[in-house]
Every structure is written in C-alpha cells, then in structure tokens.
Design a protein around this motif. Structure first.
Motif, PDB file in Angstrom:
ATOM      1  N   THR A 135       0.829  -1.215   0.000  1.00 45.83           N
ATOM      2  CA  THR A 135       0.000   0.000   0.000  1.00 45.83           C
ATOM      3  C   THR A 135       0.858   1.257   0.000  1.00 45.83           C
ATOM      4  O   THR A 135       0.379   2.326  -0.368  1.00 45.83           O
ATOM      5  N   ILE A 136       2.133   1.137   0.417  1.00 44.66           N
ATOM      6  CA  ILE A 136       3.036   2.286   0.329  1.00 44.66           C
ATOM      7  C   ILE A 136       3.659   2.322  -1.063  1.00 44.66           C
ATOM      8  O   ILE A 136       3.865   1.281  -1.698  1.00 44.66           O
ATOM      9  N   HIS A 137       3.968   3.547  -1.542  1.00 47.77           N
ATOM     10  CA  HIS A 137       4.597   3.693  -2.853  1.00 47.77           C
ATOM     11  C   HIS A 137       6.096   3.449  -2.736  1.00 47.77           C
ATOM     12  O   HIS A 137       6.814   4.216  -2.088  1.00 47.77           O
ATOM     13  N   VAL A 138       6.547   2.359  -3.375  1.00 53.25           N
ATOM     14  CA  VAL A 138       7.961   2.015  -3.474  1.00 53.25           C
ATOM     15  C   VAL A 138       8.177   1.574  -4.914  1.00 53.25           C
ATOM     16  O   VAL A 138       7.347   0.859  -5.474  1.00 53.25           O
ATOM     17  N   GLU A 139       9.304   1.988  -5.511  1.00 55.60           N
ATOM     18  CA  GLU A 139       9.464   1.828  -6.961  1.00 55.60           C
ATOM     19  C   GLU A 139       9.583   0.377  -7.417  1.00 55.60           C
ATOM     20  O   GLU A 139       9.039  -0.003  -8.452  1.00 55.60           O
ATOM     21  N   ASN A 140      10.298  -0.432  -6.644  1.00 55.81           N
ATOM     22  CA  ASN A 140      10.495  -1.823  -7.088  1.00 55.81           C
ATOM     23  C   ASN A 140      10.707  -2.729  -5.867  1.00 55.81           C
ATOM     24  O   ASN A 140      10.825  -2.265  -4.740  1.00 55.81           O
ATOM     25  N   ILE A 141      10.768  -4.026  -6.148  1.00 51.64           N
ATOM     26  CA  ILE A 141      10.779  -5.006  -5.050  1.00 51.64           C
ATOM     27  C   ILE A 141      12.059  -4.908  -4.214  1.00 51.64           C
ATOM     28  O   ILE A 141      12.024  -5.131  -2.999  1.00 51.64           O
ATOM     29  N   GLY A 142      13.178  -4.570  -4.850  1.00 53.96           N
ATOM     30  CA  GLY A 142      14.419  -4.457  -4.085  1.00 53.96           C
ATOM     31  C   GLY A 142      14.351  -3.324  -3.076  1.00 53.96           C
ATOM     32  O   GLY A 142      14.781  -3.469  -1.920  1.00 53.96           O
ATOM     33  N   ASP A 143      13.788  -2.207  -3.522  1.00 51.82           N
ATOM     34  CA  ASP A 143      13.629  -1.074  -2.599  1.00 51.82           C
ATOM     35  C   ASP A 143      12.682  -1.453  -1.465  1.00 51.82           C
ATOM     36  O   ASP A 143      12.899  -1.083  -0.309  1.00 51.82           O
ATOM     37  N   LEU A 144      11.613  -2.193  -1.801  1.00 51.61           N
ATOM     38  CA  LEU A 144      10.670  -2.614  -0.755  1.00 51.61           C
ATOM     39  C   LEU A 144      11.356  -3.549   0.237  1.00 51.61           C
ATOM     40  O   LEU A 144      11.156  -3.428   1.458  1.00 51.61           O
ATOM     41  N   ALA A 145      12.177  -4.464  -0.281  1.00 53.85           N
ATOM     42  CA  ALA A 145      12.861  -5.425   0.597  1.00 53.85           C
ATOM     43  C   ALA A 145      13.773  -4.702   1.578  1.00 53.85           C
ATOM     44  O   ALA A 145      13.878  -5.096   2.752  1.00 53.85           O
ATOM     45  N   GLN A 146      14.446  -3.654   1.101  1.00 52.83           N
ATOM     46  CA  GLN A 146      15.325  -2.892   1.998  1.00 52.83           C
ATOM     47  C   GLN A 146      14.520  -2.103   3.030  1.00 52.83           C
ATOM     48  O   GLN A 146      14.944  -1.937   4.168  1.00 52.83           O
ATOM     49  N   LEU A 147      13.353  -1.644   2.600  1.00 49.80           N
ATOM     50  CA  LEU A 147      12.503  -0.836   3.489  1.00 49.80           C
ATOM     51  C   LEU A 147      11.753  -1.699   4.484  1.00 49.80           C
ATOM     52  O   LEU A 147      11.658  -1.368   5.673  1.00 49.80           O
ATOM     53  N   SER A 148      11.186  -2.809   3.989  1.00 46.04           N
ATOM     54  CA  SER A 148      10.348  -3.643   4.857  1.00 46.04           C
ATOM     55  C   SER A 148      10.382  -5.101   4.418  1.00 46.04           C
ATOM     56  O   SER A 148       9.587  -5.523   3.574  1.00 46.04           O
ATOM     57  N   PRO A 149      11.271  -5.902   5.005  1.00 41.68           N
ATOM     58  CA  PRO A 149      11.242  -7.347   4.746  1.00 41.68           C
ATOM     59  C   PRO A 149       9.884  -7.957   5.079  1.00 41.68           C
ATOM     60  O   PRO A 149       9.454  -8.907   4.422  1.00 41.68           O
ATOM     61  N   THR A 150       9.209  -7.403   6.067  1.00 45.50           N
ATOM     62  CA  THR A 150       7.911  -7.964   6.479  1.00 45.50           C
ATOM     63  C   THR A 150       6.868  -7.809   5.380  1.00 45.50           C
ATOM     64  O   THR A 150       6.173  -8.771   5.024  1.00 45.50           O
ATOM     65  N   ILE A 151       6.755  -6.602   4.819  1.00 49.39           N
ATOM     66  CA  ILE A 151       5.752  -6.401   3.762  1.00 49.39           C
ATOM     67  C   ILE A 151       6.151  -7.191   2.505  1.00 49.39           C
ATOM     68  O   ILE A 151       5.300  -7.737   1.807  1.00 49.39           O
ATOM     69  N   THR A 152       7.455  -7.273   2.245  1.00 47.55           N
ATOM     70  CA  THR A 152       7.921  -8.075   1.104  1.00 47.55           C
ATOM     71  C   THR A 152       7.455  -9.519   1.254  1.00 47.55           C
ATOM     72  O   THR A 152       6.919 -10.118   0.312  1.00 47.55           O
ATOM     73  N   ALA A 153       7.626 -10.068   2.433  1.00 47.52           N
ATOM     74  CA  ALA A 153       7.170 -11.444   2.679  1.00 47.52           C
ATOM     75  C   ALA A 153       5.655 -11.555   2.565  1.00 47.52           C
ATOM     76  O   ALA A 153       5.130 -12.566   2.067  1.00 47.52           O
TER      77      ALA A 153
END
Ligand code: 5GP
Ligand code: ZN
Length: 115
Positions: A47-65
């Motif tokens: 639900t948060i704006h993040v450009e790609n999956i790698g950026d999301l993984a660095q920001l939040s491993p929990t949401i990535t999972a």
C-alpha cells in the motif's frame, strides 16, 4: 513516500482508479491485472509507494514477505496446482508501472524460459 499522486497503483490503493480487488490489508492490496496473461493474473502490491521489489525489501522485509504469503493464499483459494510469481525491475526487464508489484500468474501451463 507513502503515496505518489501520479502513480496508477497508488490510485488503485486509494480507490481513485477502480480495480477488481481480491485481497486487502493495511499493508497489501491485490487486484486482477487489466490485461490478464492467464486465467489467474493478479497483482499484489504494497500500500506504500515504493518503486520496485528491491527497494521494498530494503525498506520492509515484512511487507515483502506478505506479498508472497498473499500470493500463496490466493493461489490456494483458486485451487491452482502451480503458479508463477514474476517481479520485473526496470524497463529492460519489462517493468511498466514503477510501484512494486508481484505478479501471480496461473490457471494454464506456463512455458519456460520466459521471453
Ligand atoms: P509490469 O510490466 O510493470 O511488470 O506490470 C504492470 C502490470 O500492470 C501489467 O501487467 C499491466 O497489464 C497492469 N496494469 C497497468 N495499468 C493497470 C491498471 O490501470 N489497472 C490494472 N488492474 N492493471 C494495470
Ligand atoms: Zn504508487
């Protein structure tokens, strides 16, 4: 940033652009792809704006999972015997919407390698 007002997937999160929503939580939204490549083609996004999956993984491993957990859950609900998750990063890889999204594709046999 939490939301990007110019991003179509942020607008789907807020409801400003309609979509066939199949799952929603505080952190994740899933909806049918507008141009389905298979009988099941769902996009699972933070639900948060993040450009790609790698950026999301660095920001939040929990949401990535969470993206992968939701994919598994939807696949199970639909009785898919197999499915493919796709993550395109960058234009050369075919990314066209720059809000991270996990494709869930299934319901037909899928060729490998991809194009
Ligand atoms: P990408 O090419 O970035 O990996 O995937 C973007 C996906 O978003 C494509 O499969 C495309 O069909 C889908 N898409 C683009 N615009 C919209 C839209 O407005 N609504 C929905 N539901 N899907 C969209
Ligand atoms: Zn966005």
């Amino acid at each position: 940033m939490a939301l990007d007002l110019n991003c179509i997937f942020c607008k789907i999160v807020t409801g400003d652009i309609p979509a066939q929503i199949v799952y929603r939580s505080d952190n994740v939204v899933a909806f049918d792809d507008i141009t389905p490549q298979a009988p099941t083609h769902v996009l699972i996004i933070p639900t948060i704006h993040v450009e790609n999956i790698g950026d999301l993984a660095q920001l939040s491993p929990t949401i990535t999972a969470d993206l992968f957990s939701v994919a598994k859950q939807i696949a199970a609900e639909r009785g898919l015997s197999g499915f493919r998750n796709v993550l395109n990063t960058g234009e050369e890889a075919g990314q066209s919407v720059f809000h991270a999204h996990l494709h869930l594709i299934g319901g037909r046999s899928l060729a490998w390698p991809p194009g």
